[in-house]
Scaffold this active site. Structure first.
Site, PDB file in Angstrom:
ATOM      1  N   LYS A   1      -8.222  -6.456  -5.578  1.00 39.81           N
ATOM      2  CA  LYS A   1      -9.129  -6.324  -4.448  1.00 39.81           C
ATOM      3  C   LYS A   1      -9.984  -5.061  -4.600  1.00 39.81           C
ATOM      4  O   LYS A   1      -9.472  -3.998  -4.927  1.00 39.81           O
ATOM      5  CB  LYS A   1      -8.287  -6.188  -3.189  1.00 39.81           C
ATOM      6  CG  LYS A   1      -8.856  -6.831  -1.966  1.00 39.81           C
ATOM      7  CD  LYS A   1      -7.851  -6.643  -0.842  1.00 39.81           C
ATOM      8  CE  LYS A   1      -8.144  -7.528   0.347  1.00 39.81           C
ATOM      9  NZ  LYS A   1      -6.985  -7.498   1.257  1.00 39.81           N
TER      10      LYS A   1
ATOM     11  N   HIS B   1     -16.852  -1.992  12.762  1.00 34.44           N
ATOM     12  CA  HIS B   1     -17.113  -2.331  14.166  1.00 34.44           C
ATOM     13  C   HIS B   1     -18.512  -2.949  14.283  1.00 34.44           C
ATOM     14  O   HIS B   1     -19.377  -2.697  13.444  1.00 34.44           O
ATOM     15  CB  HIS B   1     -17.005  -1.077  15.033  1.00 34.44           C
ATOM     16  CG  HIS B   1     -15.593  -0.608  15.231  1.00 34.44           C
ATOM     17  ND1 HIS B   1     -15.222   0.296  16.191  1.00 34.44           N
ATOM     18  CD2 HIS B   1     -14.443  -0.943  14.570  1.00 34.44           C
ATOM     19  CE1 HIS B   1     -13.908   0.505  16.128  1.00 34.44           C
ATOM     20  NE2 HIS B   1     -13.416  -0.216  15.150  1.00 34.44           N
TER      21      HIS B   1
ATOM     22  N   GLU C   1     -16.204  32.313  37.010  1.00 32.80           N
ATOM     23  CA  GLU C   1     -16.935  31.943  38.228  1.00 32.80           C
ATOM     24  C   GLU C   1     -18.437  32.078  38.043  1.00 32.80           C
ATOM     25  O   GLU C   1     -19.133  32.665  38.873  1.00 32.80           O
ATOM     26  CB  GLU C   1     -16.468  32.776  39.416  1.00 32.80           C
ATOM     27  CG  GLU C   1     -14.981  32.638  39.658  1.00 32.80           C
ATOM     28  CD  GLU C   1     -14.589  32.786  41.118  1.00 32.80           C
ATOM     29  OE1 GLU C   1     -15.485  32.994  41.935  1.00 32.80           O
ATOM     30  OE2 GLU C   1     -13.392  32.662  41.401  1.00 32.80           O
TER      31      GLU C   1
ATOM     32  N   HIS D   1     -12.450  -3.479   8.662  1.00 32.16           N
ATOM     33  CA  HIS D   1     -12.266  -2.364   9.599  1.00 32.16           C
ATOM     34  C   HIS D   1     -13.572  -1.936  10.258  1.00 32.16           C
ATOM     35  O   HIS D   1     -13.612  -0.944  10.980  1.00 32.16           O
ATOM     36  CB  HIS D   1     -11.636  -1.161   8.878  1.00 32.16           C
ATOM     37  CG  HIS D   1     -10.191  -1.359   8.550  1.00 32.16           C
ATOM     38  ND1 HIS D   1      -9.253  -1.618   9.515  1.00 32.16           N
ATOM     39  CD2 HIS D   1      -9.526  -1.361   7.363  1.00 32.16           C
ATOM     40  CE1 HIS D   1      -8.054  -1.761   8.936  1.00 32.16           C
ATOM     41  NE2 HIS D   1      -8.199  -1.617   7.638  1.00 32.16           N
TER      42      HIS D   1
ATOM     43  N   LEU E   1       0.839  -1.196   0.000  1.00 27.46           N
ATOM     44  CA  LEU E   1       0.000   0.000   0.000  1.00 27.46           C
ATOM     45  C   LEU E   1       0.879   1.253   0.000  1.00 27.46           C
ATOM     46  O   LEU E   1       0.683   2.176  -0.788  1.00 27.46           O
ATOM     47  CB  LEU E   1      -0.910   0.004   1.234  1.00 27.46           C
ATOM     48  CG  LEU E   1      -1.604   1.339   1.535  1.00 27.46           C
ATOM     49  CD1 LEU E   1      -2.546   1.737   0.405  1.00 27.46           C
ATOM     50  CD2 LEU E   1      -2.360   1.264   2.853  1.00 27.46           C
TER      51      LEU E   1
ATOM     52  N   TYR F   1     -13.188   7.653   8.056  1.00 27.68           N
ATOM     53  CA  TYR F   1     -11.737   7.633   8.251  1.00 27.68           C
ATOM     54  C   TYR F   1     -11.045   7.043   7.026  1.00 27.68           C
ATOM     55  O   TYR F   1     -10.081   7.597   6.514  1.00 27.68           O
ATOM     56  CB  TYR F   1     -11.382   6.830   9.507  1.00 27.68           C
ATOM     57  CG  TYR F   1      -9.897   6.693   9.722  1.00 27.68           C
ATOM     58  CD1 TYR F   1      -9.158   7.760  10.215  1.00 27.68           C
ATOM     59  CD2 TYR F   1      -9.233   5.502   9.436  1.00 27.68           C
ATOM     60  CE1 TYR F   1      -7.790   7.649  10.415  1.00 27.68           C
ATOM     61  CE2 TYR F   1      -7.868   5.380   9.631  1.00 27.68           C
ATOM     62  CZ  TYR F   1      -7.151   6.454  10.120  1.00 27.68           C
ATOM     63  OH  TYR F   1      -5.797   6.329  10.308  1.00 27.68           O
ATOM     64  N   TYR F   2     -11.564   5.931   6.546  1.00 28.51           N
ATOM     65  CA  TYR F   2     -10.980   5.353   5.339  1.00 28.51           C
ATOM     66  C   TYR F   2     -11.483   6.036   4.072  1.00 28.51           C
ATOM     67  O   TYR F   2     -10.817   6.030   3.054  1.00 28.51           O
ATOM     68  CB  TYR F   2     -11.209   3.832   5.308  1.00 28.51           C
ATOM     69  CG  TYR F   2     -10.194   3.133   6.171  1.00 28.51           C
ATOM     70  CD1 TYR F   2      -8.900   2.920   5.712  1.00 28.51           C
ATOM     71  CD2 TYR F   2     -10.494   2.741   7.468  1.00 28.51           C
ATOM     72  CE1 TYR F   2      -7.941   2.335   6.516  1.00 28.51           C
ATOM     73  CE2 TYR F   2      -9.543   2.151   8.284  1.00 28.51           C
ATOM     74  CZ  TYR F   2      -8.260   1.940   7.800  1.00 28.51           C
ATOM     75  OH  TYR F   2      -7.304   1.368   8.592  1.00 28.51           O
TER      76      TYR F   2
END
Lengths: 732, 732
Positions: free
Chosen positions: B198, B415, B664, B413, B148, B257-258
């Site tokens: 692929k 989840h 405060e 990848h 890659l 992300y990818y």
């Protein structure tokens, strides 16, 4: 300009003082003055506007307009800090203050009317108010749960009154003076002598409120009460506060968090005194200690936040309102251009002549980067009660900074953390101080007060980066006893490539002497300065010595085998803060070098430790015995040495590399140090740092402040000789 | 302008494609074109400079000058990711790329010489290099541990070559073509057919490298191989990647992300195709899916960071280099001014004609705030494999955002987190997604690879805000099985004051159906939108249902008694991620309403839950069974229902108040909701929210997508009727 009406003579701290009260100065004359009003009006007429000033102006206008729209809301006091009535009365004092000032600047009678209505509404209820139903342990107020808040209220409200007083009808003015301002001033002084006479920031706030009321009401007796105390002999009151609360270097014994808070009444009342009685030369008092205190407050910060030593809320920083006032005053008195960068960071200024001066100078681009420097701030009224050492190395405001806390206890808000330090690097806190266990004004967190965990954890010695003997806190955790002792600073030196501070501590533990030398070394072999730390202790009896390093970041490497408590966790101990630490993992007892690396944001850090034989590394995390989830999460590594009478720990902290996950770039994640040797002989330390490149750096610490003596040490057959407390040895 | 030299005809995905390769287009012709060069030169001659472009220009110059000073460094490949040779070869491809481009823009022969020397140095060694000594499990490279990286190397290097090719001697050009570029292209395709074929981002990068080399070398066969795959029939190659990896909405099945990473070879190769063969209309392919994908990538972000669903490094955001390219391309093709705010945020652009266009437009102030919107991104090549729902409510880029993950698995990848969501509010992640367990390129953290904890924790269902049945992950944690199923989106609606998405999931657990409806409601009684969440499940057997909420912040309040594990802690379970959770505290089984408040930075959040009878609240924290300290610290509250066949959880998340410790000031730290009732009857939910002011808000969910039907529910003697999937009921 100032007409004399009263002349009082008093003896204060051995000095003859002429107290001259001008009972009818041209109002306003407290913080905003008639001259300031003129300058601001002229500037606005000329359409000369400056962003910092406009920001304050717009804030004030928005606040007052919102309040006018809501109407006069003066609720019966019932809530503690954070509750509705508490916050409402806080907001109201700002509204009265701002409305008065806006009336001066704009002449708009709507603002006069609103301030008057608010003041009359308070005058209507104040005298009949009982003490606040939710009383803090000591010194309750009437509008607020503690009279401290009431003093702050008065300091603001009296400024609003001062700005509108001459425009009020005689009747209204009399009502406000007789049924509100004077009663509040009396409540805060005559009726609360304990607070008023305390040499403590609560006392300063009370004095400022009472004294400023004296000027606004043209009542010299109130001014005298504020300046020289209830008994009029100067044993309490503003001058006593100024003489006793600051060290000659302008360090405030409670530390920067309270220094910032305490600074405001000092600065405001001093301004009011100077505007009404310039003859007092209040800003020159004690070699200009007030201006030194303002500088010291700023010096005690990193990346905009104050060093969180002692009881401190970590979010507090240079942009607080107290500092906004202080910077405006300091700039207009000193013309120091580097103060403008702080004003710029604050993003606003105050609605006074000083504020206009600052805002104009910033807009004209006169600002320079603030001169943060390596310095020692001596503690104690006479400067002989230890010191806070600030070591800085590198360029700009984010230069690496080490804060060595070798000060006195700092009273009830002090932590038992003598000889501890904080390390800042690359814009972040790397070796951390927990600060206070408190969620300011959050009702569900015990009303926003200091939590029980502040005592059981945050104040304890084990919560800090300093040595703990036999699992107990310094001075047995008794602050009144701790108040009697402080470290002795043996040596301090600030250089271009090397800073050092060394201090010793007795009395914290029975028959035990602790010494720590902290060196900040800029060496061409490293991208960032090294922190080199020699911590030693000797005791009459065999003891357990724990040296913790609380780090921020993710553990990425450890040199030895770790026994992790993966299936069950227990607290490290039972008391003195140990009960709050989970034991996450324990290492094998080490001989020789121990190495531990962590990743903080974009940089790696490696701690290299040469510890006494059989020292056991223990990784800990806060959270044990914390049923109400009051603690923040904090990880630490403790080096534990058992069964010795004397120990000597050498720690070298090396920043290295860069981690940039956004750009998928990582470099230098390994330490550049191959090996460290430590020889201690005849009172001197020889530290040999061997780089992976083969380069060798030798540092010698004679532990002797005498700069004339020549020191010698024998190591591996070679005799090294040098002069001075610490030096980098060069091969001949 | 483009001369035709070769004409190939191929069948791809049922479409007749004319592949026209211009074997001698005017170079450069990949990303930077001859026209771009001319525009940039003219602009610079006219001294028209734009900060974004200059930033890129200065970056490139600094990089190449540094490299020239260092000399040609082409080390024998030995290190894995993060190591020296890995980072050196990464730096080198940027140097060759930048040097070539600078030569074009400035005509400076030093840059030509350096790029040439670099390329020749690689040509010298490449063919004889063995496979990399540290091989990743699959598909090793020669210069890098995985091929890659080698594809990415080629994509950059061939652009540098393209920029200098016409200035090279015939001999040098032949050496570089025959002994470097062609061998690398062959290595990445012929010699690594598995990766090349692929349908996966690794394949896209390889295709881009090979195809761009084809254009640069004027070799149509390489282009054909890249576009239509090794077998030339379109079953693999760039078009197949484009058809199968993106959904019709431009969603990339692995998540943002990818998507960000994959986008770059798509964008670059498409640009190269368009510059050389505009006739292909590659940007119009599949209704302009590439431009949709660029928009979708930006939409999948909050406060500049990508939604961290699936394996994701949370630091990654819109300022990554991949997006810099994508934004430049998208703006120059669409002229969408709101893209300029993204370019401005990035602070730089690319050194191409497109880059110049963007930089100029930003400088001219043409930018508008990016149009973040509520949307559904369908997943799957045909858009029928679930969807990512993004609900937004409020103004500006920091409007409250809910990300409901009702997508397909997203391959290896992915989840096991179907039906989970993330809540962003007030600029921060409030209910969080852990992202990946990985420290990118940190050698001591398993060489920067995905850590074992990525599998054992981060991917598991319990690590996410979604229901877990019987302490096991969806699909038994088998991603290949998970790949076959996806949620059904039952309903989606985006409105001005109400957004909703509802989805159901079968097959994740045996004989179990799970449904979740998430409503985002803007109601005048609240300062910020409410999140209303109905999660239900029914199973054939009695089961344990765990519904976790991972929150960021400090616990400030809880409605019931808690049994805190103050002296000892144990993990929650043994497998499927449960082994990594410490049990911090357990509450009493509840009947009725449970309330939990936490403080995140400056705002409070309260979760109100109406859970099944006897649901037990469990506070957990990551860190158990983590001997190498690989996990980040993350707290959560799990609602656990035991021994039922069917459950229905109503959760209302209410943002409220403000916490400002610097000023405060705290207000609204208490929830404004007094009570919530939940009736579920005849398939419909009636939710009654009673405010402390007495005001009542009723929400009805019919769970029926048919907008024409009238639904009725009886509650407390009153019959409510409405139309639609969800509605706020008004009293008659």
């Amino acid at each position: 300009m100032k007409r004399l009406r009263a002349l009082l003579v008093a003896i204060c701290a051995g000095t003859m003082l002429f107290i001259m009260v001008d009972a009818k100065a041209a109002r306003p004359s407290l913080i905003l003055t008639a001259e300031g009003v003129e300058a601001i009006r002229k500037s606005r007429q000329a359409r000369q506007t400056y962003p910092l000033f406009e920001a304050a102006f717009e804030d004030a206008k928005a606040r007052v307009e919102r309040s006018i729209a809501e109407g006069v809301l003066v609720p019966t006091p019932v809530d503690p800090g954070g509750g509705y009535t508490h916050e409402r009365h806080k907001e109201n004092y700002k509204v009265i203050h701002d409305a008065g000032i806006l009336f001066q600047l704009l002449g708009d009678k709507r603002y006069l009317r609103h301030a008057t209505d608010m003041l009359l509404a308070y005058a209507e209820i104040y005298e009949d108010l009982p003490l606040h139903p939710v009383q803090k342990r000591q010194s309750p107020g009437k509008l607020f749960w503690q009279n401290l808040n009431e003093s702050v209220w008065l300091v603001h409200v009296v400024q609003g009154f001062d700005a509108i007083a001459d425009a009020l009808s005689d009747k209204d003015r009399a009502i406000i003076e007789d049924h509100l301002l004077r009663p509040v001033a009396d409540f805060l002084s005559l009726q609360n002598p304990e607070t008023f006479q305390k040499i403590h920031n609560h006392g300063t706030w009370a004095a400022a409120g009472v004294g400023m009321t004296g000027y606004a009401l043209h009542d010299p007796s109130l001014v005298e009460r504020a300046v020289l105390g209830l008994t009029g002999d100067g044993t309490s009151g503003f001058l006593a506060q100024l003489d006793q609360l600051f060290s000659p270097d302008g360090y405030y014994t409670e530390g920067p968090y309270y220094q910032r808070y305490a600074l405001m009444p000092f600065v405001l009342f001093a301004q009011a005194i100077d505007h009404n009685e310039p003859e007092r030369k209040i800003f020159e008092h004690r070699n200009g200690v007030l201006l030194k205190a303002i500088d010291a407050t700023i010096q005690q910060s990193y990346a905009g936040k104050f060093f969180p030593i002692n009881d401190a809320i970590k979010e507090k920083g240079l942009d607080t309102q107290e500092l906004v006032y202080a910077v405006a005053v300091a700039f207009s008195r000193t013309g120091r251009n580097d103060l403008l960068s702080i004003a710029d960071y604050q993003g606003k200024t105050v609605l006074t002549g000083d504020g206009l001066t600052v805002a104009r100078a910033v807009s004209e681009g006169a600002g320079q980067s603030f001169a943060f420097r390596t310095m020692m701030l001596r503690d104690g009224p006479d400067g002989d009660q230890g010191a806070l050492a600030i070591l800085r190395m590198g360029d700009g405001p984010l230069a690496q900074t080490i804060v060595a806390k070798n000060t006195s206890q700092g009273m009830g808000h002090g932590h038992f953390d003598k000889l501890s330090y904080i390390l800042y690097d690359n814009g972040r806190e790397i070796l951390t101080d927990y600060g206070a266990a408190r969620f300011l004004n959050v009702p569900s967190k015990d009303g926003g007060r200091y939590l029980l965990e502040n005592q059981s954890w945050a104040k304890q010695t084990i919560a800090h980066n300093t040595l703990v003997v036999n699992e107990s806190s310094q001075f047995g955790g008794d602050w009144k006893r701790a108040q009697k002792y402080w470290p002795t600073v043996r040596y301090f030196e600030a250089g271009e490539r090397l800073n050092v501070v060394s201090a010793s501590l007795e009395n914290a533990y029975p028959d035990t002497v602790i010494e720590r030398t902290v060196v900040q070394l800029d060496h061409p072999a490293f991208a960032a300065p090294l922190l080199i730390d020699v911590m030693s202790a000797s005791s009459q009896e065999k003891a357990t010595f724990d040296l913790p390093f609380y780090f921020d970041g993710q553990i990425v490497d450890f040199s030895g085998a770790l026994q992790a408590n993966t299936e069950s966790r227990k607290p490290l101990g039972q008391a003195h803060g140990y009960q709050h630490l989970w034991v996450e993992a324990t290492g094998q007892p080490t001989n020789g070098l121990l190495r531990f690396s962590w990743l903080n944001a974009r940089r790696f850090y490696t701690l290299h430790a040469v510890a006494p034989e059989k020292t056991k590394p223990v990784f800990v995390r806060t959270g044990a015995n914390d049923p109400d989830f009051n603690l923040r999460d904090q990880q630490g590594l403790i080096l534990r040495s058992n069964g010795r009478k004397a120990v000597r720990f050498l720690s070298v902290i090396e920043p290295h590399g860069i981690y940039n996950p956004a750009a998928e770039f990582t470099a230098g994640s390994d330490s550049q140090i191959a090996r460290i040797d430590h020889v201690f002989e005849a009172g001197a330390d020889l530290i040999k740092i061997e780089m992976k490149t083969g380069e060798i750096i030798r540092l010698a610490i004679s532990n002797d402040p005498d700069s004339e003596k020549t020191h010698r040490i024998l190591s591996a057959g070679h005799e090294w000789a040098w002069r001075g407390f610490v030096t980098v040895l060069e091969e001949e």
